[in-house]
Design a protein around this motif. Structure first.
Motif, PDB file in Angstrom:
ATOM      1  N   ILE A  54     -27.963 -40.381  27.127  1.00 39.80           N
ATOM      2  CA  ILE A  54     -26.765 -40.923  27.773  1.00 39.80           C
ATOM      3  C   ILE A  54     -27.059 -42.300  28.363  1.00 39.80           C
ATOM      4  O   ILE A  54     -26.286 -43.248  28.188  1.00 39.80           O
ATOM      5  CB  ILE A  54     -26.267 -39.976  28.887  1.00 39.80           C
ATOM      6  CG1 ILE A  54     -25.862 -38.618  28.313  1.00 39.80           C
ATOM      7  CG2 ILE A  54     -25.091 -40.601  29.646  1.00 39.80           C
ATOM      8  CD1 ILE A  54     -25.408 -37.624  29.354  1.00 39.80           C
ATOM      9  N   LEU A  55     -28.177 -42.402  29.057  1.00 38.30           N
ATOM     10  CA  LEU A  55     -28.515 -43.665  29.718  1.00 38.30           C
ATOM     11  C   LEU A  55     -28.702 -44.792  28.710  1.00 38.30           C
ATOM     12  O   LEU A  55     -28.319 -45.942  28.965  1.00 38.30           O
ATOM     13  CB  LEU A  55     -29.786 -43.482  30.553  1.00 38.30           C
ATOM     14  CG  LEU A  55     -29.638 -42.558  31.761  1.00 38.30           C
ATOM     15  CD1 LEU A  55     -30.996 -42.252  32.380  1.00 38.30           C
ATOM     16  CD2 LEU A  55     -28.711 -43.188  32.808  1.00 38.30           C
ATOM     17  N   ALA A  56     -29.262 -44.497  27.541  1.00 36.05           N
ATOM     18  CA  ALA A  56     -29.464 -45.522  26.520  1.00 36.05           C
ATOM     19  C   ALA A  56     -28.124 -46.036  26.001  1.00 36.05           C
ATOM     20  O   ALA A  56     -27.943 -47.254  25.813  1.00 36.05           O
ATOM     21  CB  ALA A  56     -30.301 -44.964  25.376  1.00 36.05           C
ATOM     22  N   ARG A  57     -27.195 -45.132  25.772  1.00 42.59           N
ATOM     23  CA  ARG A  57     -25.875 -45.554  25.281  1.00 42.59           C
ATOM     24  C   ARG A  57     -25.150 -46.389  26.330  1.00 42.59           C
ATOM     25  O   ARG A  57     -24.493 -47.391  26.002  1.00 42.59           O
ATOM     26  CB  ARG A  57     -25.034 -44.327  24.901  1.00 42.59           C
ATOM     27  CG  ARG A  57     -25.547 -43.575  23.679  1.00 42.59           C
ATOM     28  CD  ARG A  57     -24.526 -42.577  23.170  1.00 42.59           C
ATOM     29  NE  ARG A  57     -24.227 -41.529  24.133  1.00 42.59           N
ATOM     30  CZ  ARG A  57     -24.831 -40.342  24.175  1.00 42.59           C
ATOM     31  NH1 ARG A  57     -25.803 -40.069  23.308  1.00 42.59           N
ATOM     32  NH2 ARG A  57     -24.482 -39.432  25.072  1.00 42.59           N
ATOM     33  N   MET A  58     -25.261 -45.997  27.584  1.00 39.05           N
ATOM     34  CA  MET A  58     -24.617 -46.759  28.654  1.00 39.05           C
ATOM     35  C   MET A  58     -25.295 -48.109  28.845  1.00 39.05           C
ATOM     36  O   MET A  58     -24.626 -49.138  29.038  1.00 39.05           O
ATOM     37  CB  MET A  58     -24.638 -45.951  29.956  1.00 39.05           C
ATOM     38  CG  MET A  58     -23.807 -44.685  29.923  1.00 39.05           C
ATOM     39  SD  MET A  58     -23.779 -43.825  31.527  1.00 39.05           S
ATOM     40  CE  MET A  58     -22.751 -44.941  32.501  1.00 39.05           C
ATOM     41  N   ALA A  59     -26.617 -48.114  28.781  1.00 37.03           N
ATOM     42  CA  ALA A  59     -27.356 -49.363  28.965  1.00 37.03           C
ATOM     43  C   ALA A  59     -27.025 -50.375  27.883  1.00 37.03           C
ATOM     44  O   ALA A  59     -27.008 -51.587  28.124  1.00 37.03           O
ATOM     45  CB  ALA A  59     -28.851 -49.077  28.976  1.00 37.03           C
ATOM     46  N   GLU A  60     -26.765 -49.896  26.687  1.00 39.93           N
ATOM     47  CA  GLU A  60     -26.412 -50.789  25.583  1.00 39.93           C
ATOM     48  C   GLU A  60     -25.132 -51.566  25.887  1.00 39.93           C
ATOM     49  O   GLU A  60     -24.941 -52.685  25.415  1.00 39.93           O
ATOM     50  CB  GLU A  60     -26.245 -49.975  24.296  1.00 39.93           C
ATOM     51  CG  GLU A  60     -26.117 -50.831  23.050  1.00 39.93           C
ATOM     52  CD  GLU A  60     -26.092 -49.999  21.781  1.00 39.93           C
ATOM     53  OE1 GLU A  60     -26.137 -50.584  20.690  1.00 39.93           O
ATOM     54  OE2 GLU A  60     -26.034 -48.749  21.879  1.00 39.93           O
ATOM     55  N   LYS A  61     -24.270 -50.971  26.705  1.00 35.85           N
ATOM     56  CA  LYS A  61     -23.025 -51.633  27.118  1.00 35.85           C
ATOM     57  C   LYS A  61     -23.178 -52.366  28.444  1.00 35.85           C
ATOM     58  O   LYS A  61     -22.206 -52.915  28.962  1.00 35.85           O
ATOM     59  CB  LYS A  61     -21.906 -50.590  27.251  1.00 35.85           C
ATOM     60  CG  LYS A  61     -21.569 -49.841  25.978  1.00 35.85           C
ATOM     61  CD  LYS A  61     -20.481 -48.812  26.261  1.00 35.85           C
ATOM     62  CE  LYS A  61     -20.136 -47.994  25.027  1.00 35.85           C
ATOM     63  NZ  LYS A  61     -19.086 -46.964  25.333  1.00 35.85           N
ATOM     64  N   GLY A  62     -24.377 -52.321  29.027  1.00 33.66           N
ATOM     65  CA  GLY A  62     -24.581 -52.963  30.323  1.00 33.66           C
ATOM     66  C   GLY A  62     -24.047 -52.150  31.473  1.00 33.66           C
ATOM     67  O   GLY A  62     -23.576 -52.703  32.474  1.00 33.66           O
ATOM     68  N   LEU A  63     -24.156 -50.806  31.362  1.00 35.03           N
ATOM     69  CA  LEU A  63     -23.544 -49.922  32.354  1.00 35.03           C
ATOM     70  C   LEU A  63     -24.541 -49.072  33.140  1.00 35.03           C
ATOM     71  O   LEU A  63     -24.130 -48.307  34.007  1.00 35.03           O
ATOM     72  CB  LEU A  63     -22.545 -48.977  31.658  1.00 35.03           C
ATOM     73  CG  LEU A  63     -21.338 -49.624  30.985  1.00 35.03           C
ATOM     74  CD1 LEU A  63     -20.571 -48.594  30.169  1.00 35.03           C
ATOM     75  CD2 LEU A  63     -20.422 -50.258  32.034  1.00 35.03           C
ATOM     76  N   ALA A  64     -25.838 -49.177  32.848  1.00 37.42           N
ATOM     77  CA  ALA A  64     -26.802 -48.295  33.517  1.00 37.42           C
ATOM     78  C   ALA A  64     -28.137 -48.982  33.743  1.00 37.42           C
ATOM     79  O   ALA A  64     -28.571 -49.821  32.953  1.00 37.42           O
ATOM     80  CB  ALA A  64     -27.008 -47.022  32.697  1.00 37.42           C
ATOM     81  N   LYS A  65     -28.780 -48.613  34.838  1.00 41.73           N
ATOM     82  CA  LYS A  65     -30.138 -49.040  35.135  1.00 41.73           C
ATOM     83  C   LYS A  65     -30.807 -47.962  35.972  1.00 41.73           C
ATOM     84  O   LYS A  65     -30.127 -47.189  36.675  1.00 41.73           O
ATOM     85  CB  LYS A  65     -30.162 -50.389  35.870  1.00 41.73           C
ATOM     86  CG  LYS A  65     -29.406 -50.405  37.188  1.00 41.73           C
ATOM     87  CD  LYS A  65     -29.435 -51.804  37.795  1.00 41.73           C
ATOM     88  CE  LYS A  65     -28.635 -51.845  39.102  1.00 41.73           C
ATOM     89  NZ  LYS A  65     -28.644 -53.215  39.687  1.00 41.73           N
ATOM     90  N   VAL A  66     -32.132 -47.909  35.916  1.00 45.97           N
ATOM     91  CA  VAL A  66     -32.880 -46.862  36.610  1.00 45.97           C
ATOM     92  C   VAL A  66     -34.051 -47.483  37.362  1.00 45.97           C
ATOM     93  O   VAL A  66     -34.724 -48.383  36.849  1.00 45.97           O
ATOM     94  CB  VAL A  66     -33.420 -45.802  35.619  1.00 45.97           C
ATOM     95  CG1 VAL A  66     -34.291 -44.772  36.344  1.00 45.97           C
ATOM     96  CG2 VAL A  66     -32.273 -45.103  34.903  1.00 45.97           C
ATOM     97  N   ALA A  67     -34.270 -47.001  38.586  1.00 48.52           N
ATOM     98  CA  ALA A  67     -35.433 -47.420  39.378  1.00 48.52           C
ATOM     99  C   ALA A  67     -36.305 -46.203  39.643  1.00 48.52           C
ATOM    100  O   ALA A  67     -35.803 -45.176  40.118  1.00 48.52           O
ATOM    101  CB  ALA A  67     -34.991 -48.054  40.685  1.00 48.52           C
ATOM    102  N   LEU A  68     -37.575 -46.290  39.313  1.00 53.19           N
ATOM    103  CA  LEU A  68     -38.534 -45.233  39.627  1.00 53.19           C
ATOM    104  C   LEU A  68     -39.304 -45.635  40.875  1.00 53.19           C
ATOM    105  O   LEU A  68     -39.853 -46.725  40.951  1.00 53.19           O
ATOM    106  CB  LEU A  68     -39.503 -45.019  38.469  1.00 53.19           C
ATOM    107  CG  LEU A  68     -39.127 -44.027  37.366  1.00 53.19           C
ATOM    108  CD1 LEU A  68     -39.085 -42.609  37.909  1.00 53.19           C
ATOM    109  CD2 LEU A  68     -37.826 -44.390  36.688  1.00 53.19           C
ATOM    110  N   SER A  69     -39.311 -44.752  41.854  1.00 50.29           N
ATOM    111  CA  SER A  69     -40.051 -45.006  43.089  1.00 50.29           C
ATOM    112  C   SER A  69     -41.486 -44.530  42.917  1.00 50.29           C
ATOM    113  O   SER A  69     -41.732 -43.350  42.664  1.00 50.29           O
ATOM    114  CB  SER A  69     -39.387 -44.276  44.258  1.00 50.29           C
ATOM    115  OG  SER A  69     -40.133 -44.437  45.438  1.00 50.29           O
TER     116      SER A  69
END
Length: 387
Positions: A206-221
């Motif tokens: 899901i995150l990859a598909r959203m990221a392709e549209k510029g809709l998702a990012k993730v931060a790992l602490s």
């Protein structure tokens, strides 16, 4: 609190030779002791009453050996029937104005977690209760879709993982976070995620598909690369190695990833700043940030007791450095200061982050997520368009 002052006084009297003995003593810095056999695998070993409670319970050994052997604290999950799921804030030093918390309480049990005091609103303790008595919002996805359907809703990035981790262990069973992502993807709504769990890779599709549209990012602490420190400080979170591997896995499918060196605890993990950034950059992280240790309200006694228990020889040094960056106090909640502190030591940490990020090509601010693709859900009962 008198108990905290007594704990500080005790720590101040410790010498290096007393370290081993102190590690075996139970300093009651909260008003409620918990037998360590009952909190095996938990970060906190105290369970102080919440600040809104009129009464506090204290275990006392009267010499008659009459105390019963109580069972270990087990993780309990209670369903919360919320009416809304999007939380708003107007904090001037936070980059988002809305967030979602699928869960309350967090089984990761990070001893420093600034969200611990929120359990007081449920009449529970910020200590062991926060790690073992959890709340889940199974209707979160439905409520989210309902809220973004309302007339006048303006899409902006929703932050998830700002209070408790959306990928804590119980997410494997409840899958609330995945259902939320499914709603956000369906309506092209931007989302930013912060987590300490490698479980986030489960939702890479899901995150990859959203990221392709510029809709998702993730931060790992990533707080430390020391497995032993991580095990005592954040006992049920993914190991540092697995978090770094999660950055690599997400980056490989096009999801923008950042690393959060958070929190930075002076005298304990601050020497690892450059090492953590180097490792994250090698795994594909493109952005980095940090937060200085925060000890609001009930977090202070929980953290102090843990520090006395595991690193008694460092107690005075660590607390001295913390107070040097907090105006002589354990914590300063003033806007613009609470995240990074003040004073020479805080300045040094900021410069080290800045120089390391510049060397590694890590940006402090990522590219803004898109909001122009948002597709408003159709309200229930509204006639669908023919064409």
């Amino acid at each position: 609190m008198k108990a905290i002052a007594e704990a500080d006084q005790f720590a101040g009297s410790l010498g290096a030779a007393d370290g081993a003995a102190a590690a075996n003593q139970h300093i009651d810095a909260s008003g409620m002791r918990v037998d360590r056999r009952r909190v095996r695998g938990r970060a906190s070993a105290i369970n102080p009453a919440g600040r809104f409670e009129a009464l506090a319970t204290v275990e006392v050994d009267d010499g008659w050996q009459s105390l019963e052997d109580l069972p270990p604290f087990k993780t309990e999950v209670q369903v919360e029937r919320a009416r809304t799921v999007i939380t708003r804030n107007q904090s001037p030093d936070i980059s988002f104005d809305r967030s979602i918390n699928p869960y309350r309480g967090c089984e990761h049990g990070c001893v420093y977690c600034f969200a611990r005091p929120t359990h007081a609103y449920a009449g529970l303790s910020a200590g062991v209760d926060f790690e073992s008595r959890l709340f889940v919002k199974p209707d979160a996805a439905r409520l989210l879709e309902k809220e973004i359907t309302r007339a006048g809703y303006e899409p902006r990035t929703i932050a998830i993982g700002t209070n408790t981790d959306p990928y804590q262990p119980i997410e494997r069973e409840w899958m609330v976070m995945r259902s939320i992502l499914e709603v956000l993807e369906r309506h092209n709504h931007p989302v930013g995620i912060v987590t300490k769990s490698a479980l986030v890779v489960r939702d890479a599709d899901i995150l990859a598909r959203m990221a392709e549209k510029g809709l998702a990012k993730v931060a790992l602490s990533v707080t430390t690369t020391d497995r032993m420190l991580a095990r005592t400080m954040e006992p049920r979170a993914s190991t540092p190695t697995r978090r770094l591997e999660a950055i690599k896995a997400l980056s490989a499918v096009g999801v923008p990833c950042s690393v959060m060196v958070a929190p930075i605890i002076p005298g304990l993990n601050d020497h690892e700043i450059e090492k953590i950034l180097d490792a994250a950059a090698a795994m594909g992280a493109t952005q980095a940030g940090y937060v200085l240790l925060r000890l609001p309200l009930e977090v202070a006694p929980v953290f102090k007791e843990w520090l006395l228990r595991h690193y008694p020889e460092r107690y005075r040094h660590v607390m001295s450095l913390i107070r040097s960056m907090r105006g002589g106090k354990d914590y300063d909640s003033e806007w613009s200061k609470r995240m990074s502190g003040t004073g020479p030591y805080a300045w040094q940490i900021a410069r080290r982050m800045e120089m390391a990020c510049k060397r590694l090509g890590l940006s402090a601010r990522g590219k803004p997520l898109r909001t122009d693709l948002f597709v408003r859900p159709k309200p229930a009962g509204e006639q669908l368009e023919l064409l």
